[in-house]
Enzyme design. Structure first.
Site, PDB file in Angstrom:
ATOM      1  N   TYR A 170       8.410 -13.566 -20.021  1.00 23.46           N
ATOM      2  CA  TYR A 170       9.386 -12.572 -19.597  1.00 23.46           C
ATOM      3  C   TYR A 170      10.254 -13.054 -18.431  1.00 23.46           C
ATOM      4  CZ  TYR A 170      11.303  -8.090 -18.214  1.00 23.46           C
ATOM      5  OH  TYR A 170      12.161  -7.073 -17.897  1.00 23.46           O
ATOM      6  N   ASP A 211       1.151  -5.422 -20.501  1.00 26.07           N
ATOM      7  CA  ASP A 211       2.067  -6.458 -20.003  1.00 26.07           C
ATOM      8  C   ASP A 211       1.775  -6.819 -18.546  1.00 26.07           C
ATOM      9  OD1 ASP A 211       3.560  -6.424 -22.366  1.00 26.07           O
ATOM     10  OD2 ASP A 211       5.200  -5.221 -21.539  1.00 26.07           O
ATOM     11  N   HIS A 227       0.728   5.791  -1.114  1.00 23.01           N
ATOM     12  CA  HIS A 227      -0.058   6.931  -1.597  1.00 23.01           C
ATOM     13  C   HIS A 227       0.720   7.590  -2.733  1.00 23.01           C
ATOM     14  CE1 HIS A 227      -1.222   6.341   2.626  1.00 23.01           C
ATOM     15  NE2 HIS A 227      -2.415   6.693   2.250  1.00 23.01           N
ATOM     16  N   HIS A 261       0.852  -1.197   0.000  1.00 24.89           N
ATOM     17  CA  HIS A 261       0.000   0.000   0.000  1.00 24.89           C
ATOM     18  C   HIS A 261       0.885   1.244   0.000  1.00 24.89           C
ATOM     19  CE1 HIS A 261      -2.989   2.922   0.774  1.00 24.89           C
ATOM     20  NE2 HIS A 261      -2.719   3.087   2.044  1.00 24.89           N
ATOM     21  N   HIS A 313      -7.994   7.745  -1.729  1.00 26.70           N
ATOM     22  CA  HIS A 313      -7.070   7.191  -0.749  1.00 26.70           C
ATOM     23  C   HIS A 313      -5.709   6.890  -1.380  1.00 26.70           C
ATOM     24  CE1 HIS A 313      -6.436   3.939   2.599  1.00 26.70           C
ATOM     25  NE2 HIS A 313      -5.397   4.666   2.387  1.00 26.70           N
TER      26      HIS A 313
END
Lengths: 217, 217, 217, 217
Positions: free
Chosen positions: D215, D121, D98, D96, D161
């Site tokens: 990849y 991709d 911001h 998480h 958020h």
């Protein structure tokens, strides 16, 4: 005088957060701390570059900005810091920068709207604009205090000038300066391509309440 | 020849401020210093990367750009620096960059309006645009000198090219280059979402007066 | 095989310029060099992070992208690099990034107009857009070669994808990638607040001529 | 308990990628990892700055966010991470932040359109927006899981958020967070001066297919 020695070190070190987060250039920004229980503050010397800021070079003044201890002249913003300490007894730290996104809002004289949970958390609502004020007397300090007194925000955008932030100590004021620039930037980006969605007031209130009382260790 | 040795070191070190503040990429920017009391200047060598700039690699030329001392060819902008020193005796340092925000104003041929106290402090009013000029003769130098002579600004935005700044010494010219990009960026941001509020001329004057005479140690 | 050993070191080190100038994130960009006089190239291994790029980890392939030497699979962009080397004998280095400003122009399919002297110097005119092309066959390589062949530019903006740059050696291709992102950014900024002033074609020509023949040591 | 010791180190180190790519400021972002085969997770402590994150300071909780091991309170986002691990068994890492460009899209409640091959991709299509949700119960976790379940994307933009990303392990979730901000920024830039060209759905599908399966090493 050991509280002062500690604060000299703390204030010197906190300036590194200003450069790390690119809130300042050259010598144009400063941190101060109130000396608890004394009518004194520790502040950056004027015109000294961030690389050369050592604890010894910090300056101690009284709360009218008169030099008490130190080899350098205090920051040219000392009067504004001192005014805040005289009129806001709960404030233990003050920070001034010209961080670019916050200053851009200040140049237009527009508050930063509360459209991010991070703004609600840290600032409790929109971040207000203070008046245009010239350096040299108490105009800047008075503008800061009057604006912050009418708001939950720890940050004020002084018009055509730049932000001041306050906190219970110098570290909290620096944290507010860092978060201010971050949200000033994100809301700037959001506005560039349309309109951010407002957050309802009762959600702002509950986010602010929780962050002030629960967050951290 | 010790003044030259000192300036070689100073000029080499000042280039680090250009990279620190991201005013330059690769080899595309340069600092010079006038050797006080002599018709000489110290300048960056051409096409040498900033990591490899040592005092020894700096180049000494006369004020027509002719090589006097050094193992490298002088910067391709040497003629412009030399022209400034010949025609502005009060100037002791010159800086040229292509810093992105300042150069964007230059690409549109628009001066940066004086909407921040920092612009009033350092530049005394709007930051002017100089003419389009080709490298290879005195056109760039003449454009710089003519534009700066008509302004209090220490910075000029050469059209479609980039900024030049001057100062009483090389450090002051670098400071002006750093502050120029900072205000070019902040005013750019301010304009992106509306219009910045102008600062009244008498306030600009008093800010400029104070900053030039009171600020610093 | 000492030319290969040298190029392994050079190519590994040049990747640091990509991270220094923030042209790449994670593993998403690559530099290669042709081995002079041999049908070989040295290229970044696939999916290895920039911190872990040592000369030993570089990969040697033939000019059809077949592994010749190395412990890792070559970059997933190897086929495009190889195609360029097969069809452009004057090219000694190729760079691919997704640098953000250049890629934004590529996402719109718009060439970068020649409104800065730095663009005229390095690229000789507008920086062209190449076709949308899927990875997996020669489509990307062919798009690069066809676009560059119709231009003086050393850079091509592959549509919805990102830039490729070429040079006489790997260092020149990296320089072009660095300058490309710089001008892509500055011209982006210039367009955000209005229209940059065009540079007349004969000035573009004389800037390009001079820079290609006179600049540097 | 050696798997936990390894993950403490891995998670502590991965936070450095968040600061390196400027996805977080101060203490405002976190990485967690599921402990394979146990109903446990390792996560950042609350309110501890990134410089002070050592393996020892990481916190171990169960998958309801209850402290199992550690000297600090877990991140205030622990409930959201835990909810994801309970409901998405294939997920081994959650991040998480911001990060500013991704959060700007989140503030407007707009998904990031799939106009770059890098988005196809890594994310397989547009990057979706999750609901506005208050911290304090399972609202955020539920919003993440419901949004990701309806998409191929490993990233969700929680409204007003900021982003959450997931991956098969913590490193993959960090990679997704880094790539998310990169594409959020590039597409932001692209939109500032016009409209990016869409990529046809069958091309998106084939790019996604190839990248997920071919990849890397």
């Amino acid at each position: 005088m050991s509280a002062v020695a500690d604060l000299r070190r703390t204030v010197a070190e906190l300036h590194r957060e200003l450069t790390r987060y690119e809130l300042v250039i050259w010598t144009a920004g400063n941190v101060s701390a109130r000396v608890p229980g004394q009518d004194l503050m520790v502040i950056k010397p004027s015109g000294v570059s961030y690389d050369e800021l050592t604890p010894e070079r910090m300056v101690v003044t009284d709360l009218h900005g008169n030099l008490v201890e130190g080899d350098y002249a205090p920051s040219s913003d000392t009067a504004a810091h001192a005014y805040v300490y005289r009129h806001m007894p709960e404030v233990g730290g003050v920070v001034h920068t010209h961080s670019p996104y916050a200053t851009a809002w200040a140049a237009r004289g527009e508050p930063i709207p509360c459209v991010l949970t991070m703004i609600a958390d840290e600032f409790g609502g929109e971040i207000p604009v203070g008046p245009f004020a010239l350096i040299g007397d108490d105009s800047i300090g008075r503008g800061i205090v009057e604006t912050l007194s009418a708001s939950r925000s720890k940050a004020v955008l002084m018009r055509n000038h730049g932000p001041f932030t306050v906190g219970k100590d110098a570290r909290a004021a620096v944290k507010a300066a860092v978060m201010l620039e971050d949200v000033a930037r994100t809301v700037h980006f959001a506005h560039q391509l349309g309109k951010p969605i407002p957050i309802e007031q009762h959600h702002v209130d509950s986010l602010y309440e929780r962050y002030q009382n629960v967050y951290g260790q």
